[in-house]
Structures are given as C-alpha cells and as structure tokens.
Design a protein around this motif. Structure first.
Motif, PDB file in Angstrom:
ATOM      1  N   LEU A 293       0.824  -1.209   0.000  1.00  0.00           N
ATOM      2  CA  LEU A 293       0.000   0.000   0.000  1.00  0.00           C
ATOM      3  C   LEU A 293       0.860   1.262   0.000  1.00  0.00           C
ATOM      4  N   LYS A 294       1.975   1.213   0.703  1.00  0.00           N
ATOM      5  CA  LYS A 294       2.884   2.359   0.674  1.00  0.00           C
ATOM      6  C   LYS A 294       3.406   2.618  -0.732  1.00  0.00           C
ATOM      7  N   CYS A 295       3.750   1.521  -1.413  1.00  0.00           N
ATOM      8  CA  CYS A 295       4.228   1.676  -2.797  1.00  0.00           C
ATOM      9  C   CYS A 295       3.142   2.284  -3.680  1.00  0.00           C
ATOM     10  N   GLN A 296       1.903   1.783  -3.501  1.00  0.00           N
ATOM     11  CA  GLN A 296       0.812   2.354  -4.280  1.00  0.00           C
ATOM     12  C   GLN A 296       0.618   3.826  -3.959  1.00  0.00           C
ATOM     13  N   ASN A 297       0.713   4.177  -2.685  1.00  0.00           N
ATOM     14  CA  ASN A 297       0.558   5.571  -2.280  1.00  0.00           C
ATOM     15  C   ASN A 297       1.643   6.441  -2.907  1.00  0.00           C
ATOM     16  N   GLU A 298       2.874   5.914  -2.914  1.00  0.00           N
ATOM     17  CA  GLU A 298       3.955   6.671  -3.538  1.00  0.00           C
ATOM     18  C   GLU A 298       3.708   6.869  -5.031  1.00  0.00           C
ATOM     19  N   GLN A 299       3.191   5.813  -5.671  1.00  0.00           N
ATOM     20  CA  GLN A 299       2.881   5.946  -7.092  1.00  0.00           C
ATOM     21  C   GLN A 299       1.814   6.999  -7.339  1.00  0.00           C
ATOM     22  N   LEU A 300       0.773   6.997  -6.481  1.00  0.00           N
ATOM     23  CA  LEU A 300      -0.280   8.006  -6.627  1.00  0.00           C
ATOM     24  C   LEU A 300       0.253   9.413  -6.377  1.00  0.00           C
ATOM     25  N   GLN A 301       1.133   9.535  -5.383  1.00  0.00           N
ATOM     26  CA  GLN A 301       1.718  10.853  -5.135  1.00  0.00           C
ATOM     27  C   GLN A 301       2.544  11.320  -6.326  1.00  0.00           C
ATOM     28  N   THR A 302       3.243  10.360  -6.928  1.00  0.00           N
ATOM     29  CA  THR A 302       4.013  10.713  -8.132  1.00  0.00           C
ATOM     30  C   THR A 302       3.088  11.186  -9.249  1.00  0.00           C
ATOM     31  N   ALA A 303       1.946  10.469  -9.394  1.00  0.00           N
ATOM     32  CA  ALA A 303       0.976  10.871 -10.422  1.00  0.00           C
ATOM     33  C   ALA A 303       0.434  12.265 -10.135  1.00  0.00           C
ATOM     34  N   VAL A 304       0.130  12.558  -8.866  1.00  0.00           N
ATOM     35  CA  VAL A 304      -0.372  13.890  -8.497  1.00  0.00           C
ATOM     36  C   VAL A 304       0.681  14.950  -8.808  1.00  0.00           C
ATOM     37  N   THR A 305       1.947  14.629  -8.516  1.00  0.00           N
ATOM     38  CA  THR A 305       3.029  15.588  -8.809  1.00  0.00           C
ATOM     39  C   THR A 305       3.109  15.876 -10.304  1.00  0.00           C
ATOM     40  N   GLN A 306       2.961  14.825 -11.098  1.00  0.00           N
ATOM     41  CA  GLN A 306       2.973  15.019 -12.550  1.00  0.00           C
ATOM     42  C   GLN A 306       1.798  15.890 -12.991  1.00  0.00           C
ATOM     43  N   GLN A 307       0.632  15.645 -12.406  1.00  0.00           N
ATOM     44  CA  GLN A 307      -0.528  16.454 -12.759  1.00  0.00           C
ATOM     45  C   GLN A 307      -0.324  17.913 -12.375  1.00  0.00           C
ATOM     46  N   VAL A 308       0.284  18.132 -11.202  1.00  0.00           N
ATOM     47  CA  VAL A 308       0.558  19.513 -10.787  1.00  0.00           C
ATOM     48  C   VAL A 308       1.490  20.198 -11.786  1.00  0.00           C
ATOM     49  N   SER A 309       2.498  19.445 -12.233  1.00  0.00           N
ATOM     50  CA  SER A 309       3.404  20.043 -13.225  1.00  0.00           C
ATOM     51  C   SER A 309       2.685  20.344 -14.527  1.00  0.00           C
ATOM     52  N   GLN A 310       1.761  19.454 -14.929  1.00  0.00           N
ATOM     53  CA  GLN A 310       0.983  19.725 -16.138  1.00  0.00           C
ATOM     54  C   GLN A 310       0.115  20.964 -15.966  1.00  0.00           C
ATOM     55  N   ILE A 311      -0.506  21.086 -14.799  1.00  0.00           N
ATOM     56  CA  ILE A 311      -1.320  22.280 -14.530  1.00  0.00           C
ATOM     57  C   ILE A 311      -0.477  23.544 -14.608  1.00  0.00           C
ATOM     58  N   GLN A 312       0.766  23.442 -14.065  1.00  0.00           N
ATOM     59  CA  GLN A 312       1.651  24.609 -14.126  1.00  0.00           C
ATOM     60  C   GLN A 312       1.981  24.968 -15.571  1.00  0.00           C
ATOM     61  N   GLN A 313       2.184  23.941 -16.406  1.00  0.00           N
ATOM     62  CA  GLN A 313       2.438  24.210 -17.827  1.00  0.00           C
ATOM     63  C   GLN A 313       1.239  24.903 -18.475  1.00  0.00           C
ATOM     64  N   HIS A 314       0.030  24.397 -18.158  1.00  0.00           N
ATOM     65  CA  HIS A 314      -1.169  25.036 -18.708  1.00  0.00           C
ATOM     66  C   HIS A 314      -1.302  26.472 -18.219  1.00  0.00           C
ATOM     67  N   LYS A 315      -0.965  26.710 -16.978  1.00  0.00           N
ATOM     68  CA  LYS A 315      -1.007  28.074 -16.457  1.00  0.00           C
ATOM     69  C   LYS A 315      -0.061  28.983 -17.230  1.00  0.00           C
ATOM     70  N   ASP A 316       1.161  28.445 -17.467  1.00  0.00           N
ATOM     71  CA  ASP A 316       2.128  29.264 -18.215  1.00  0.00           C
ATOM     72  C   ASP A 316       1.619  29.563 -19.621  1.00  0.00           C
ATOM     73  N   GLN A 317       1.031  28.569 -20.272  1.00  0.00           N
ATOM     74  CA  GLN A 317       0.472  28.804 -21.614  1.00  0.00           C
ATOM     75  C   GLN A 317      -0.657  29.831 -21.568  1.00  0.00           C
ATOM     76  N   TYR A 318      -1.512  29.719 -20.559  1.00  0.00           N
ATOM     77  CA  TYR A 318      -2.630  30.655 -20.422  1.00  0.00           C
ATOM     78  C   TYR A 318      -2.129  32.081 -20.197  1.00  0.00           C
ATOM     79  N   ASN A 319      -1.142  32.229 -19.333  1.00  0.00           N
ATOM     80  CA  ASN A 319      -0.576  33.568 -19.085  1.00  0.00           C
ATOM     81  C   ASN A 319       0.025  34.144 -20.360  1.00  0.00           C
ATOM     82  N   LEU A 320       0.700  33.282 -21.146  1.00  0.00           N
ATOM     83  CA  LEU A 320       1.288  33.745 -22.396  1.00  0.00           C
ATOM     84  C   LEU A 320       0.208  34.241 -23.357  1.00  0.00           C
ATOM     85  N   LEU A 321      -0.871  33.465 -23.468  1.00  0.00           N
ATOM     86  CA  LEU A 321      -1.973  33.886 -24.335  1.00  0.00           C
ATOM     87  C   LEU A 321      -2.595  35.189 -23.834  1.00  0.00           C
TER      88      LEU A 321
END
Length: 961
Positions: A674-702
């Motif tokens: 379960l710890k491994c699964q939790n770490e994997q989910l946290q990694t996925a959330v981190t990736q999503q946060v980075s994607q959101i940040q990329q979208h924010k940067d694109q939105y600000n540019l537009l």
C-alpha cells in the motif's frame, strides 16, 4: 673444537702422520698465501682429502674455508671448491661405512660440524647470499650444503633463515632456474626447509610456490613423470598438511582444478611403472590432506565441493571401477574417495549413482561390498571398502534409508544382489572378519537414525526350508548364544548396542524374546578369562541399554525388575566393573583416535570408531540408572510425563506464535504494498501539478498576447467608422459572454465543494486517534496530502480569478463595441469629402472588422480548450480524493488488526511465563531428588531445535511395527 679433537684422538684407525701434516700445511697456505692461485690449489687439495679424512679436514680447515667464502667471492672457482669441501665435511650422504658403529659415528660428526657452522648465524646468511650467484659452480654446491645443514639440524637452521631478510625468497628463486639440476635440488632444499614449520610454510606458499610446483609437475608429465614429480608432491604435502591457511589459499587459488589431470591414467595397457605407482600414491595422499576428517569441517566441505565441481571425484571413481589397477593404488583410491564424500550430501549422492562397467551394470557400492565380504581379498582392501561404506553413510540419512530398504520384503529383487543381501550374507558367514565388517557396516546404516532402527525390525530371514522366517534381531541373538568366535560376537554386540540405543521399540522387541535376558546375565556373571572379558563388558552394555531405554511396556521386563535381577544374579558393583572392561581395553583408545579402520592385522580389528563414541556417551548414564531406586524411577517418570505435557503445551504456543509471526509478516507486506501504491499516486499527483503549471504558463502567455493586441485594435475602432458591424455578430458575442458567466458560476460551486471537503478532512484529522506509532505516521501522510490538495485548489482559484478578470475585460470591450455601433448607426456626411474616399474608408473599416472577428473566434477556441483542461483537472482531483479515502479506510483496518495481534501476543507471553515458572519448579524438585536435569532450549531457540524435539516426540509415540 676440543670435543672433536677428543673424538679424533679416540679413533683406533687414523690418518698417517704425513696426511695430518699435509692438511695442516694446506690450511696454512689457504690462510697465509697472497696469491689467489696458491689459495685455490690449496682449497682444491683439501676438497680431495675431505671425503677420506673428514674429521681432520673439518677440525683444521673449517674456519679457513669460511674465511675464503667471505674474502674471495670474486673468484667463483675457489668459492665452489670451498663449498664442496664444507659439504663433504658436514654431509653424511657420501659415506660408505659398512660397520654400524662407523655409520653412527659419521652421523654424529655431521651434526657436530653443523653445530659449529651455524654457531655463527652470519655463516648461514653468507651462504644465502652466495645462492644469488648465477654461476653453476657456486649455486649448486651452495644448495647442496644448505640442504645438508637442514637435514642435520633442521629447526635451528630454519629459525636462522626465517629471521634473515629475504631468506626464503632467495631460496624460492631456485625453482625458476633453467638448469634442471639446480631446480630439482632446490625442490629437495625446500622440502627440508618446510618440514614441521608452519611460518615458513606460509611464506613459501605466498611466494607463489603452488603455481611453480604445479607447472613443474605438468612439464614432467604428471603421474608419468620421474622422481622430480614425487619430490614436488612431497613438498606440496609439507605445505598443506595440518596448515589450514595454506589449504584455504590452495582452494581459493583454484589449484584443486589443476589436480584433475593427474588421475588421467589412460587405458589399462598403458603400463604401471614403479615410479608411476609411487607418484599416484603420493597424489592420492595429497587429495586426502585437503579433505582429512581432522581438518575444520567448513574447510573440508568447501574442498569437497570444489572437487565435485571440477570433476576430480568423477575421475577418482573412474579409477575405482577400472580394471588392471595395482592393488595398493586401488586401496588408496578407495580411501581417497571415502574422505572426498564423507559428510557431504552432494558427493554421497553422486557416489550412490556410480555403476561398475559390468553387464548388467551394478552399483559401485554393491561391487565394493562384494569385495569386503570376500575372505580371499587382501585385508587392507577390505578395510578400505569398510571405510568407504562408513563415509558414504556418515550424516547421510537418505543413504541409510536406501541401504535398509534393500533388506525389506517389498524391495527385494530376486534377480540381482543388493547391498542389504550382501551385508546379511557377510553377517552370517563362516568368516569372522566378514561377520565383523558386515555388523559394523550395518550399524553405520542405523547411526543416529531412529526411523531406520524401527524399519530394520521388519526384516525377516529364512533360516532353512520348512521353518518359519525369523527376524534379523532374533537371528543375531541366536548366533550370539551359539558361542562363535570372539570377533564375531564383538561385531554382533556392537550392532545390537547401536540398534537398541535411543530406540525403545527395538528394546521391547529384544526383551520380548525370553531367552535374551538370561543369556546376558549368564555371560556377565561367569568368571571367564581375559579374552572373554571384552564380551562380558559388551553384554553388560547391552543389558544396561535395555534398562535405560526401556519404556516399561513389558510387565515382566520393566526397569525395576531388570535392576533387581542384576542385583541378585550379578551384583551392581560387579556389573559396573564388567561394564568398565570396554573402555579399559588396549584397542579401545586406538580405535577412538581416527575414523579410518586402520589395523595391522585382522586380530586387531575389534572396535569401531563410532562405537567408541557411543560407549563414552552411555557408560555414565547407565551407571547412574543402575543405582537409582524404584521410587526415584517413579518420580522421574512422573516428572518426565509432566515435562512432556508442558513441552507439548509450550510447543503448541510456539506454533501459535509462529503462525502469528507469519500473519504479521503478511500484514507488513500488505502495508509495504500500500505504501508503494501511495507513492505511485503521489508521483501521479506531482505530474498532474506540473501539467497544470504548464497550462497556467500557456494561459498567461496567451493573456499577454491578447493584452498587446486589444489596445491596437481599439485605436483602430475609435478612428474608423463601425457602420459595417452586423447585429448577428453582436448577438453571438453576447451569447459567448453568457456562457462564460455560467462556466464561472459552475467553477465557483466546485470550489465551494472542495472547500467543504478540505474542512471535513481537517476535522477528521483533528479528532483523537490511537496512540500507535503507525496511526501518527498515517496522519502525517494525510496532512501532507491535504496540504498538497489545498495548494492545488488555491492554484485553480487563482486561475479562475484571472479568467474572470479576462471575461470582465471582454465584457467591457463588447460594451464599448455596442456603444460605438449605436453611435455610428446613422453616420453624417463629411463636407468636402468625395465618394471615392468614403468608399475606401468603408472598405478599410470592413477589413479591420473581419480581422477583429477572426481574432475573437480564436480567443473563443482558446477559452474552450482551457475549459476542457479545467474539467480534466477536476476529474483527476476527484480520483485523488477517492484514492485518499480508500487508503484511509485500509489504514484504519490495519491499525485495528495490529492492535488485536499485540493483545494476543501479550496474552501468550503471560501464559508462557507461567509455564516456564512451573517447569523451573519441577526441575528444582528433580535436582533435589538427585536426578540430573539437562537444560532445555529457550523459547528463542531456532526452528531446527524445535523440529528435532518434535521428531523425538513422534518417535516415542510410535508403536512397534
């Protein structure tokens, strides 16, 4: 030198007065002559006289010869003469004395002159330095002289060489000399140097001696080589025997693999010269040095493993089954194979699979046993086969079961001879030596194996036609009562003692025959000669085993009745005295030293090594059992039963604890998963946060790009006429604004839902939890996840605020456009302006308006894409929230399980403490009654001890077969 002059004066036959004067004059010339040629000639003359007049030359010339070695090193010829002269004085090899007294006097002279020479250690150091000279006339005499010194006074010379700087290294260089005479004499020198000196042996081994010696053996043709191979092998023996460090170095250096070609003896027509037989004999002894039973068990097993992996054991078995092999080589090969397989299961299994090249093929064990029970075979060969069989069964319960199974009725094959049939045939043959060997071999099949002892009770023998079969146990006792030879009776008694020890079922079968106990008591009670005392001692041991391992299942032969019988018919003191005859026998101590049955003649073949261990183990406990009273026996039985009950309870709780440990391990594995699964989910959330940040940067540019374009377009709108804008476009823009407003309201409602979820998580986090460390850790992880979610929601809020600001800007722009549209709906004509200029302006305004509409459409598409991205982010957040809830539920379940398990363990520990206290009090009662109590294993003991205890309990609970 006064004692040497005394020896010279006491000789009856001495040299003529002229020879003594000649030796004196030559010594004077060596000492005083200034010309090198004169000194050289004088030393050469002393050399010629040194063999015949050894004493006189030694007394008068030794000091001068040593001085020559020190001062005339530049002239190799005079150094060679001086070394040869010293060698003739010190060495005993060149003497050809016939009379024994003369030979002894010659040996005394050699040791006395050696003592004089090494009295000054500098002389030995000088000799070592001379060995560095490459000149043949210096190096070779120096090697011979040093070898002679080591033969005369080895330990003293070894010590001088050991403390001499680079002394051993200089001698090792002799093995690399290209001149074979010097190299071969260097091997002899190292033989004398390494004899019985572990420190020098280690230095020589680490000077790459193994590699050089094995190269020489290979160059000389391995076993087909000459005496040089034998000398190298003897040197290897000196380096390895009783030297664990060198043995380990030999094994780690992969030198065992280089021994395999030694035993490639070729076909049977290749011939066996005397030197080849000698070489092979020494090679086999060298293998035995590495796997000797006296070596540490770990070192022996590692060498046995290496010998099997490199094919050396297979090569030895090939020689074992070959034809035309000389008898002494065959005997030594059997002994070598015995020690290579002794106690190592893999090698024992391989040996069991070896077949002799016969038609049909027979197992090698069967072929060897046929030689052992054949009285026409040489005695040493039969002893070697017995040793091989013992080593095959040593710590090999699988092999023991296979041998015993060949005696059972269900496995007997009438078309072939089995090992069990051969042992039974030898056991009951007319040859007493075959009886003894077969009895000892069968005893080794039962050694420390209660299962096979019980299985052997099933063996039935057909004595004669028409008579019912009798058991093997009964037949052994029948032969005993017939009064056969002492060697036969000793062998059968050793077999019976081994069989009945630690086996109450076998004791019951033995006592069931009513004739056995009267026979034993009659043998013990008689006053017989010294030859029969050993048989009386063994009968006393057998009767004592029948008492000590008696489970009182036969009412007529219970422990107490047997002890009363001994006291009435024999007497306790007399019984103990007869029992002591075994260990006091002169051959007992000899057999107890080494496992190998090595006897000079068949008459000395009385005791077996493993049987001496059994006697040592049982003699004391049988003596105590004889002197115990019936009340003590009853108390002991009661205490034993109580202890057995407590042991069963303790075993039950141990099993429960073991099961709970397994369950805990499974729960820990689940938690880690379960710890491994939790770490994997946290990694996925981190990736999503980075994607959101990329979208924010694109939105600000537009947004920045849109901000740059709007003022430019507004200026054009102010400066131009807007009469070309259609009402449909304005209505469409209003609809888009309404859609943006509805999207904003929807996002605000979603934000409110997320805020409520965060508040719920905060309240659950603040609620009082358990005191377990695991709960605290899980709460900390939840708080981290909630903080991350808060951060993500704050980011989304900021995005929505920026979008709402952008929507407000668009609304204001649309309002301005509508106002301008209404203002310029009715345009006034400009005075002085031509129609062509007005048409051009109108065209320009329409172009600008179309461009503005196109940019508006692109902005709509971008807003739509951002809305879709926000919806995807929302779905991801919902999935993360559901995963957090699932993990929280699983964590709560695991915490409950761990709490329950700890409570159960605490209860069990309390129960175990109570049981231990009861056992301790019972043991104290036993000690107060005078009964020796062995310490039991603690609860923390290993699983192996538990399994052995369970095996013993199961063996006691089984009934007779």
């Amino acid at each position: 030198m006064n004692f040497l002059r005394g020896v010279m004066g006491g000789q009856s036959a001495g040299p003529q007065h002229t020879e003594a004067e000649t030796i004196q004059k030559l010594c004077d010339r060596v000492a005083s002559s200034t010309l090198l040629d004169d000194r050289r000639n004088a030393v050469r003359a002393l050399k010629s006289l040194s063999k015949k007049y050894r004493l006189e030359v030694g007394i008068q010339a030794m000091e001068h010869l040593i001085h020559v070695l020190q001062t005339d090193r530049s002239d190799s010829e005079i150094i060679g003469y001086a070394l040869d002269t010293l060698y003739n004085i010190i060495s005993n090899d060149e003497e050809e004395e016939v009379e024994e007294n003369s030979t002894r006097q010659s040996e005394d002279l050699g040791s006395q002159f050696t003592e004089i020479f090494i009295k000054q250690p500098e002389n030995v150091t000088l000799l070592l330095s001379l060995l560095e000279e490459f000149d043949f006339h210096v190096r070779w005499p120096g090697v011979k002289l040093l070898t002679s010194l080591l033969k005369q006074l080895g330990p003293q010379v070894q010590q001088i060489i050991l403390v001499s700087p680079m002394g051993v290294s200089r001698l090792m260089d002799l093995l690399a000399d290209s001149r074979e005479v010097i190299r071969n004499d260097g091997v002899l020198l190292l033989q004398a140097l390494t004899r019985s000196n572990g420190a020098i042996q280690k230095i020589v081994a680490f000077e790459n001696a193994f590699e050089r010696l094995l190269d020489i053996i290979t160059e000389e043709g391995n076993s087909d080589g000459g005496i040089v191979v034998e000398d190298c092998l003897i040197l290897l023996q000196n380096l390895l025997k009783n030297n664990n460090s060198n043995q380990n170095f030999f094994k780690e250096g992969s030198y065992i693999q280089r021994m395999k070609p030694w035993f490639d003896v070729g076909d049977e027509n290749s011939g066996w010269s005397a030197q080849k037989v000698t070489n092979l004999h020494v090679m086999l002894q060298l293998v035995r040095v590495l796997v000797s039973p006296t070596n540490p068990p770990g070192a022996t097993s590692s060498c046995q493993k290496a010998m099997f992996q490199c094919g050396l054991l297979q090569q030895l078995c090939t020689i074992l089954m070959a034809t035309g092999v000389p008898a002494d080589i065959l005997t030594e090969t059997i002994n070598t194979v015995s020690e290579v397989i002794r106690g190592y299961q893999v090698n024992q299994d391989y040996f069991a699979s070896v077949n002799a090249p016969s038609n049909p093929p027979r197992p090698a064990i069967v072929v060897l046993l046929m030689s052992m029970v054949n009285e026409r075979q040489p005695f040493v060969l039969r002893c070697a086969v017995l040793y091989c069989f013992q080593c095959f069964l040593y710590k090999n319960q699988k092999g023991q079961g296979e041998i015993v199974s060949t005696l059972l009725p269900s496995t007997i094959d009438g078309n072939s001879v089995s090992a069990g049939q051969l042992l039974c045939g030898g056991l009951f043959s007319t040859d007493s030596l075959s009886n003894w060997c077969a009895a000892v071999a069968l005893a080794h099949a039962l050694q420390e194996n209660a299962t096979q002892k019980e299985q052997l009770l099933r063996v039935q023998l057909a004595t004669s036609i028409g008579n019912p079969p009798v058991s093997l146990l009964q037949q052994c006792t029948n032969i005993l009562s017939q009064g056969s030879k002492i060697q036969t009776r000793v062998g059968l008694l050793m077999l019976l003692c081994t069989w009945l020890s630690n086996c109450p079922i076998a004791v019951t079968h033995f006592l069931h025959n009513s004739a056995n106990v009267p026979f034993l008591t009659g043998q013990i009670a008689e006053n017989l000669g010294e030859e029969e005392q050993l048989v009386q001692g063994l009968c006393a041991l057998l009767l004592g085993i029948s008492i000590y391992f008696n489970d009182n299942s036969l009412e007529s032969y219970m422990k107490e009745k047997l002890k009363q019988l001994i006291e009435k018919r024999i007497g306790k003191e007399n019984f103990i005295e007869k029992l002591g005859f075994i260990s006091k026998h002169e051959l007992y101590s000899r057999a107890s030293q080494k496992p190998q049955p090595n006897f000079p003649s068949p008459e000395y073949m009385i005791f077996d090594h493993e049987f001496t261990k059994l006697v040592k183990e049982l003699e004391g406990v049988i003596t105590k059992a004889i002197y115990k009273s019936s009340e003590e026996d009853k108390k002991e039985e009661e205490v034993k039963k109580t202890l057995e009950q407590h042991d069963s309870i303790v075993t039950h709780y141990k099993n429960m604890i073991r099961e709970q440990d397994l369950q805990l391990e499974e729960l820990k594995q689940q938690i880690s998963t379960l710890k491994c699964q939790n770490e994997q989910l946290q990694t996925a959330v981190t990736q999503q946060v980075s994607q959101i940040q990329q979208h924010k940067d694109q939105y600000n540019l537009l947004k920045v790009q849109l901000g740059k374009d709007n003022p430019h377009q507004g200026s054009y709108s102010d400066a131009t006429q807007m009469n070309g804008i259609q009402p449909e476009e304005v209505g469409r823009l209003r609809e888009e604004i309404e859609e943006l407003k509805s999207n904003q309201e929807l996002l605000q409602s979603q934000l409110a839902e997320k805020d409520s979820l965060i508040e719920n998580l905060k309240s659950s986090q603040a609620s009082p939890g358990t005191n377990e460390q695991s709960s605290a850790t899980a709460s900390a992880q939840d708080s981290e996840q909630i903080a991350e979610l808060k951060q993500e929601l704050a980011t989304l809020k900021s995005q929505l605020n920026s979008q709402s600001v952008e929507i407000t800007k668009l609304q204001t722009e649309k309002q301005e456009l509508l106002q301008k549209t209404e203002t310029f709906a009715k345009p006034a004509p400009v005075p002085g302006e031509s129609e062509a200029v007005a048409a051009a302006k109108t065209t320009d305004v329409e172009g600008r308006l179309s461009a503005l509409l196109q940019e508006t459409k692109e902005l709509k598409n971008e807003i739509k894409a951002l809305s879709e991205e926000r919806a995807a982010i929302k779905e991801q957040l919902d999935a993360s929230n559901s995963t957090i809830a699932i993990l929280q539920n699983e964590k709560n379940k695991l915490e409950v399980d761990v709490t329950d398990s700890k409570k159960e363990q605490d209860d069990l520990l309390v129960l175990l403490a109570d049981q231990d206290q009861k056992i301790f009090s019972l043991k104290n009662k036993l000690k107060e009654l005078g009964h020796p109590v062995e310490e039991e294993d603690e609860l923390e003991s290993g699983d192996q001890d538990d399994e052995e205890d369970e095996d013993e309990d199961n063996g006691k609970d089984q009934g007779p077969i």
